[in-house]
Design a protein around this motif. Sequence first.
Motif, short mmCIF file in Angstrom:
data_model
loop_
_atom_site.label_atom_id
_atom_site.label_comp_id
_atom_site.label_asym_id
_atom_site.label_seq_id
_atom_site.Cartn_x
_atom_site.Cartn_y
_atom_site.Cartn_z
N ILE A 130 -13.27 8.92 -5.94
CA ILE A 130 -11.82 8.77 -5.74
C ILE A 130 -11.11 10.08 -6.09
N VAL A 131 -11.51 10.69 -7.19
CA VAL A 131 -10.94 11.99 -7.56
C VAL A 131 -11.30 13.05 -6.51
N GLY A 132 -12.56 13.03 -6.06
CA GLY A 132 -13.00 13.98 -5.05
C GLY A 132 -12.30 13.80 -3.73
N ALA A 133 -11.89 12.57 -3.41
CA ALA A 133 -11.15 12.34 -2.17
C ALA A 133 -9.83 13.12 -2.16
N TYR A 134 -9.21 13.21 -3.32
CA TYR A 134 -7.99 14.02 -3.44
C TYR A 134 -8.27 15.47 -3.08
N CYS A 135 -9.40 15.98 -3.53
CA CYS A 135 -9.76 17.37 -3.25
C CYS A 135 -10.12 17.56 -1.78
N ILE A 136 -10.79 16.56 -1.20
CA ILE A 136 -11.10 16.64 0.23
C ILE A 136 -9.81 16.68 1.04
N GLY A 137 -8.86 15.85 0.65
CA GLY A 137 -7.55 15.90 1.30
C GLY A 137 -6.88 17.24 1.11
N GLY A 138 -7.08 17.85 -0.07
CA GLY A 138 -6.51 19.17 -0.30
C GLY A 138 -7.09 20.22 0.63
N GLY A 145 9.75 19.38 2.19
CA GLY A 145 10.45 18.11 2.08
C GLY A 145 9.71 16.97 2.74
N ILE A 146 9.20 17.21 3.96
CA ILE A 146 8.48 16.17 4.69
C ILE A 146 7.20 15.79 3.96
N CYS A 147 6.43 16.78 3.53
CA CYS A 147 5.15 16.51 2.86
C CYS A 147 5.36 15.84 1.51
N CYS A 148 6.45 16.17 0.83
CA CYS A 148 6.74 15.54 -0.46
C CYS A 148 7.04 14.05 -0.27
N LEU A 149 7.74 13.71 0.80
CA LEU A 149 8.03 12.31 1.10
C LEU A 149 6.74 11.54 1.41
N LEU A 150 5.89 12.12 2.26
CA LEU A 150 4.63 11.46 2.61
C LEU A 150 3.71 11.34 1.40
N ASN A 151 3.80 12.31 0.48
CA ASN A 151 2.99 12.25 -0.74
C ASN A 151 3.35 11.04 -1.57
N GLY A 152 4.64 10.73 -1.67
CA GLY A 152 5.08 9.56 -2.41
C GLY A 152 4.56 8.26 -1.81
N LEU A 153 4.57 8.19 -0.48
CA LEU A 153 4.06 6.99 0.19
C LEU A 153 2.56 6.83 -0.04
N ALA A 154 1.82 7.95 -0.06
CA ALA A 154 0.38 7.90 -0.30
C ALA A 154 0.08 7.39 -1.70
N ILE A 155 0.85 7.84 -2.70
CA ILE A 155 0.65 7.37 -4.07
C ILE A 155 0.94 5.88 -4.17
N PHE A 170 -9.61 5.30 -2.52
CA PHE A 170 -10.22 6.51 -1.98
C PHE A 170 -9.33 7.15 -0.92
N PHE A 171 -8.93 6.38 0.09
CA PHE A 171 -8.14 6.95 1.18
C PHE A 171 -6.72 7.28 0.73
N GLY A 172 -6.16 6.50 -0.20
CA GLY A 172 -4.85 6.84 -0.73
C GLY A 172 -4.87 8.16 -1.48
N SER A 173 -5.93 8.38 -2.24
CA SER A 173 -6.09 9.64 -2.96
C SER A 173 -6.26 10.81 -2.00
N MET A 174 -6.99 10.60 -0.91
CA MET A 174 -7.21 11.68 0.05
C MET A 174 -5.90 12.08 0.72
#
Length: 666
Positions: free
Chosen positions: A78-86, A109-119, A184-188
């Motif tokens: 799950i932690v690694g999925a975040y890095c894969i997304g990075g 601004g757009i990516c910050c909004l989508l980041n909140g939805l992913a969390i 996993f996918f939320g973290s990515m």
Amino acid sequence: MAVGEPKQQLACIEEDAPECRYFSFSPPCLQRFARPAFFVFIGCMFFFMDGFVVGMFQGVLTTIEHRYQLNVTQLSMIVGAYCIGGVIGITCLILFLSRPDTNRARVMGICCLLNGLAICSQTIPQFIQSPYVPGGFETSNNSANAYQEVEMVCRGEQVDEKLCTEDQVAENVSPNQVAFYVLFFGSMLEGVFFTIVFTLVETYIADSTTPGKTAFYMGILGAVGGLSPVAGIFVTAAFLGLWVDFYRVPSSAVPVSPNDHEWVGAWWLGFAMSALLSLLPVVPFFGFPSVMRNSQGTEAVNGDGYQQIQKVVQASKRDTFKDSLVTFWRVLKNRDCMLTCLSQACAILILYGYGTFVPKYLEVQFEMATQLADILTGCLLAPAYAIGYVLAGSLVKRFNIQYQGLVSLSCVALALGVIGFTVILFSGCQNENLAGVFTPYVGQSHLDLKASCNSDCACSLSVYSPVCDGQGITYFSACHAGCRVVTEQEYGDCSCLTTGPTNTAMDLNANGTSVTVEEACDNHCTLGALYLVVLTVVLMLAQFAQLMRLNVVIRCVSPEDRPVALGVYNATALLASAPASYVFGAIIDSACMVWQQTCYGQGACLLYDKVWYRFSYNGLALGVGILCLGSMLIVWKFPSYTDKKVNNNVKEEEYASEEKSLTGPI
């Protein structure tokens, strides 16, 4: 005329100066915010959110492990999925968002909004599954008492078949697996959007300020990012004091307390709060201009400010995908940049792999409670990040440290960190005398939880409920000790216990077998304080060296190449962090001695080999730290980019900037 022309040209420049606007709306009151200092303030809000998520996840790590019966390797994935997304985010940044004419503020601004939805999406498992039943308990038909305890005593050949229903056994995909995939996918997705914003914030500041102020501002951002995990851990500790299903199960019906090992707190509230925090910088990001004036209100900042960027923007309007690849190749050929990126990758491998599991290490190695481990991690380790960043940024600005000095200070900090990990390697606890795991049962020469004295007890491995015989021997449960009688917190008629001399802590029952009490025997390990002190210093030095490396990358490339160089810098770190948690997670799982048995198969680890855990976990960090130091020593000994070259480049940029300011606007 000689005086009038410059004034006229400066007036033209002021008309074209960058503005804060929302579409066509740009009132004069907003223009005072088009400054690097205010952007750094908004960037601090974003970095605070990132650090809050880090602290929050560290705090709920073992809670998620128990709630969904995951092993550490799955948690690390799950932690690694975040890095894969990075890595995906960095790739998109380099290929599509690195052009100087890109409106970086709007992208942030757009990516910050989508980041909140992913969390926020990572809270879904909590609301699609039935209430959690703590280990050692089962669902009760009594509405006033939702759970009833399963006595962990020897019942002969009797087995309670109600613990696993036919539907549970027949399920191909368990609810815990569903939770794993959602997390996993939320973290990515979170990693994709966060990394884009993170890199653009660094680039935006570097393009708008002098090198000295850039280091200072980066130090502020790093300090905020280092301190915010404290808030994340403390808030998470408060949330974990609430039962995970507090909104649908009354507190009076919960049979365990926060001090019990079976307690599972409201882990999902941390994700919900993190999602709200990530939305705060969205509106301010949208309002910033694509390029920005400096803090004095002028447009040129040593050749890296508005005039320089505008020149690059106009020259890049005809840029193609091929031009981006040319820039990328030019950065790859910069030896100092690549070696620094390698060193950063090694450091991130430790910080993201080792650092993620520090609270769990405290729980296993020094037998700390979950909340205490979280609080100590937040109070001691997280501030170390901030101190290291602030100290490094202040030194660079105060003493105007040049290129070679940055490399030298990085090497010194890394060398001290290697010494610290060597001390940690030999600071730990020994294993308990656990019968059947580390100590053979009486009459047996091999290690096995099933012995002749409990072979007819049908003992379960679903819960670790240790008991102590009063003579320093711990048993996995009262059932594994062969106990058949239970009275409150004492067990009697235990067939596996050896009969010893009577003392105040132990009596003999009528059958001549020893009475035992709950909880494992105390092994009197007091090295937890030494470990925390040394690790705090090591992490402070690691953050100090990290900011030095960041400034090395910024200074060893031209301003036009900085977005790509910083992208490569972060990409190499992400490539290392992607397997980091998995590698350290696999190391931790290799130290597991007893796995939990659930209705869906193997669950989380119940018991670890502390000695192997300590040497493998800290030894891997030490080896990677040596490689991290070696990369920077090559840059220090054989630099390809010297202070002289940097100073000459800066002088040429300043001269060009002054000449342009006299000849007219770009």
